[in-house]
Enzyme design. Structure first.
Site, PDB file in Angstrom:
ATOM      1  N   GLU A  34      39.540  33.283  40.794  1.00  0.00           N
ATOM      2  CA  GLU A  34      38.509  32.836  41.725  1.00  0.00           C
ATOM      3  C   GLU A  34      38.903  31.476  42.273  1.00  0.00           C
ATOM      4  OE1 GLU A  34      33.657  32.116  41.979  1.00  0.00           O
ATOM      5  OE2 GLU A  34      34.639  32.037  40.037  1.00  0.00           O
ATOM      6  N   CYS A  73      31.004  33.389  41.845  1.00  0.00           N
ATOM      7  CA  CYS A  73      30.024  32.850  42.785  1.00  0.00           C
ATOM      8  C   CYS A  73      30.584  32.768  44.192  1.00  0.00           C
ATOM      9  CB  CYS A  73      29.563  31.470  42.307  1.00  0.00           C
ATOM     10  SG  CYS A  73      28.494  31.513  40.859  1.00  0.00           S
ATOM     11  N   GLU A 102      26.691  38.777  39.231  1.00  0.00           N
ATOM     12  CA  GLU A 102      25.578  37.963  38.713  1.00  0.00           C
ATOM     13  C   GLU A 102      24.381  37.979  39.659  1.00  0.00           C
ATOM     14  OE1 GLU A 102      26.941  34.097  37.507  1.00  0.00           O
ATOM     15  OE2 GLU A 102      27.970  34.903  35.752  1.00  0.00           O
TER      16      GLU A 102
END
Length: 833
Positions: A51, A274, A396
């Site tokens: 990421e 995220c 998430e």
């Protein structure tokens, strides 16, 4: 990747795990049914999660040396507005941007001697519509000096003597002067040869050159100066080392990429995290912006406070997976932005583009070269399909909004490719098992918590789809500024051994985050740290490498009998807490032997973690509906009786009454937990004994008493005994065994978290050793707080040795604070499944 709000205590007491010399020697016995078929393990069980966080990609793995190469870093983050000099979303969350008007991050004006000149950011007229910003540089006069601009890269550029660096930049200017380009240190001393690109014209034109390093420099900068007065516009200024991993153009830093390759990952989960969800819908990851020539890729603000160049785009990710011989696992935006920032949901009527993102990437990765998106892949140089077989729908996410959007995308994906393995992230939302082929679970916690989870998956329903543990790491703050140490690694290791022994329900695991620039962290740690010139792996890196490169074909039944050197009573501070609730507490008293122990009055004498604590009407009140704790007392308190009154003021659950709070360890009585349906005792959020039905009413005062005697815990509610449990001993020794069918070996993995050597009797039942020695690898160090660094990159790393083996029964002494990998060649042929 979630925000690190889950660690209930940032302080860590290593003594909680290795509490001084034992009064008696630790011993153990390990019995392995080596002839059993065992539980078949996924040969690709250990993988990586890549990421863009901590400048681990831009400024790290991606080999580009120029930061803000297209001058787009000054663009406002999508979906944010400027308020009080900061870019913020509708919920007030800060984007991490705060540049002054006209500021150009990573670039500065060079003006020396009597020369006069300037630089100016242009917000239009750039190389193309996707990258509209560019930089104008003007030299009014030189007068024996020089005028130009300098780029510092990401906290300096690493230069090696003799190394070649490929320069590429775009110029514009009807009568632009020539340029002089070289690498320098901060004082202006050259550390490369000089290139002299010719001037440009009225339209953008590309210039290429090669710089050769003349000396080592870890903090160089790229300096571009004008050779005569005039004005020139610059865009997409790129400098790449000629030496990239596997020689790929637009490639990867070879030292970092090789560190990853040495893990031998079975799969790569990418690109987030995220980053996938984004801080707003506008900033959610869109893979279609990441393909095509790098200078035509639109940059995008990322959830970790800086722009992504998309230089390491979809094609490069797939190429990396192929070069690693790892299976790709794509994670896509499901229509809900980050739940920890500004959670937004794409209206269901507008979800078509979200769905199409999943369907089109299947065609890009797997479709024929003649298809719309397959043609784009082929044009990039890869006519053969990449073979994408796993796809995670969201990351998430939470709530019925997530499930509704997941169902919409999942149905379309399965219709397009019934064989596609679809994953659902169930970290924050329970999804019906019929909706996924594998569920993703994320775990961030303390070393003690992980060590208490060796049996976490023992009782998982074997009929439901297997789990993927996509983000696993100790995050409790140990290890100083860079975080991470031997204690963290061993905690993760115990949990991973438990996953291997349950390999039928835990299919794959990965650490998070993988990479971190030492100067560019986003508040998170990394498994691999780097700067512009150096790289090292943490203790966790070496532990995960040992486990991941030694995955057996099957996990064998292994029984461990452990005798601790001593038995300590439960001891520690007391605490008051809430979870998704507001409550108040009164008449708090702690006694030992009938005498009161000193306890400060509610207020400043209590250490608070979260919540809104206040003294009101004689009670200590946590006024916010949410999670909050307040602690008092002494870590040495044991054999105590805690009594108090508590009243729920609002929210979904009841109370958390903590005891035995020492370092990052704590017990609590969860009263009215699990949706206000049950009461239960927990240690580091792991159950101690059985839960019982029960609920807490709002507005009613309850009398609570917790009595401790050694490791015995008795809990009373309104005078009624609710629990009478004995906390199990804190095990310091864990072991699992497996069978390597290729080498004909039994593989034993053991962790001793104690501070003393542990002698264990080992019994390999049903086989006989084929030799007189066993191969051993041991990961250990002098202290649990030890970790690696640039100066000592192998301080905590495995050491190889051999030990004598006299027969199927033998003994071995396991070093303190260690992971040991022991391989014994056996005579019996592998059993077929």
């Amino acid at each position: 990747m979630r925000l690190s709000r889950f660690a209930l205590s940032a302080a860590l007491c290593a003594g909680a795990l290795a509490c001084g010399p034992s009064l008696r020697a630790q011993t153990a016995s390990i019995r392995v049914d080596a002839a059993a078929p065992g539980i078949k393990l996924n040969p690709r069980m250990y993988g990586i999660f890549a990421e863009e966080i901590n400048h681990g990609v831009d400024g790290g793995l991606y080999a580009e040396m120029v930061a803000n190469r297209a001058f787009e870093e000054s663009r406002p983050p999508e979906g944010f507005t400027l308020r009080d000099g900061r870019w913020k979303d509708a919920g007030g969350h800060d984007a991490g941007y705060g540049f002054a008007e006209g500021e150009v991050p990573n670039w500065s004006l060079v003006r020396q001697g009597q020369a006069e000149g300037s630089m100016r950011l242009l917000r239009s007229g750039g190389l193309n519509a996707k990258t509209p910003y560019c930089l104008e540089v003007t030299a009014q006069r030189l007068a024996g000096g020089r005028v130009g601009v300098a780029n510092t890269g990401w906290w300096g550029m690493g230069v090696k003597p003799g190394a070649l660096y490929d320069l590429k930049l775009y110029l514009r200017g009807a009568a632009s002067p020539g340029l002089s380009v070289r690498l320098e240190d901060a004082s202006g001393r050259a550390c490369s040869t000089t290139a002299m690109p010719s001037g440009g014209g009225a339209a953008w034109s590309v210039r290429k050159a090669v710089l050769k390093g003349t000396r080592a420099e870890a903090a160089a900068r790229l300096v571009i100066t004008l050779t005569k007065p005039g004005t020139v516009a610059l865009d997409f200024v790129s400098l790449f080392p000629r030496d990239t991993w596997k020689g790929r153009p637009n490639g990867l830093r070879p030292d970092i990429a090789q560190m990853i390759a040495d893990l031998k990952p079975g799969f790569v989960r990418f690109p987030g995290g995220c980053v996938v969800e984004g801080g707003t819908v506008e900033t959610a990851y869109n893979w279609k912006l990441t393909v095509g020539p790098p200078e035509q890729r639109e940059e995008q603000w990322g959830a970790w406070g800086y722009r992504r160049t998309h230089g390491l785009g979809l094609y490069e990710y797939f190429q990396f997976c192929e070069d690693l011989r790892a299976a790709p696992l794509w994670v896509g935006f499901v229509g809900q932005s980050c739940i920890f920032r500004q959670m937004e949901n794409v209206p269901m009527a507008q979800m078509g583009w979200v769905r199409d993102g999943f369907l089109d990437i299947i065609q890009y990765a797997n479709g024929p070269a003649g298809s719309k998106w397959g043609a784009l892949r082929a044009a990039a140089g890869h006519a053969k399909p990449f073979g994408l077989g796993m796809m995670e729908i969201g990351n998430e996410n939470a709530g019925r909004e997530y499930e509704e959007r997941y169902r919409f995308v999942h149905e379309a994906v399965k219709k397009a490719d019934p064989k596609m393995v679809c994953l659902a992230d169930t970290s924050f939302h329970a999804m019906p098992p019929s909706l996924f082929d594998m569920n993703d679970e994320h775990y961030y916690n303390s070393p003690q918590w992980f060590m208490g989870q060796f049996n976490h998956y023992d009782n998982r329903d074997r009929n439901r789809p297997p789990a993927y543990l996509g983000e696993v790491a100790v995050t409790s703050g140990e290890g100083g500024d860079l975080k991470g140490n031997l204690l963290a690694a061993l905690g993760e290791g115990v949990f991973l051994l438990g996953c291997e022994r349950n390999g039928d329900v835990v299919r794959q695991v990965s650490y998070a985050p993988l990479l971190a620039h030492v100067e560019g962290r986003s508040g998170w740690h990394g498994m691999i740290y780097h700067d512009s010139a150096r790289v090292f792996g943490t203790a966790s890196y070496h532990l995960w490498k040992m486990l991941g490169t030694n995955v057996p074909a099957a996990s064998l039944p292994t029984k461990v009998a452990y005798t601790p050197g001593d038995e300590k009573p439960i001891s520690g501070r007391i605490g008051l807490g809430t979870w998704d609730t507001s409550a108040e507490f009164a008449d708090i008293r702690v006694e030992r032997g009938g005498a009161a122990l000193p306890l400060p009055a509610p207020g400043d004498g209590w250490r608070k973690e979260g919540g809104q604590w206040q003294v009101a009407d004689g009670a200590y009140r946590q006024a916010a509906v949410g999670t909050g704790f307040a602690y008092a007392g002494d870590e040495g308190w044991s054999d105590t009786s805690l009594s108090l009154r508590a009243r729920k003021l609002g929210g979904a659950e009841g109370f958390l009454i903590a005891f035995g709070h020492a370092g990052a360890d704590q017990y609590w009585w969860n009263i009215g937990g699990w949706g206000n349906q049950e009461h239960g005792i927990e240690f580091n959020r792991s159950p101690v004994g059985r839960r019982v039905p029960g609920r807490i009413e709002t507005g009613r005062w309850y009398d609570i008493r917790i009595e401790l005697a050694g490791r015995r815990i008795r809990c009373y509610l309104d005078g009624k005994l609710i629990h009478d449990e004995t906390a199990p001993s804190l095990s310091r020794f864990f072991a699992v065994a497996g069978r390597d069918d290729v080498r004909g070996e039994v593989v034993l993995k053991a962790i001793n978290t104690g501070d003393q050597p542990l002698r264990a009797d080992i019994d390999l039942q049903g086989v006989a050793p084929a030799g007189s020695t066993a191969r051993v690898e041991t990961l250990t160090s002098g202290n649990l707080t030890d970790n690696n660094s640039f100066e000592a990159p192998l301080k905590v790393s495995p050491r190889a040795s051999t030990v004598p083996v006299s027969g199927p029964r033998f003994s071995h002494t396991f070093a303190p604070r260690s992971l040991t990998l022991l391989r014994v060649k056996v005579r019996q042929a592998p059993l077929p499944f």
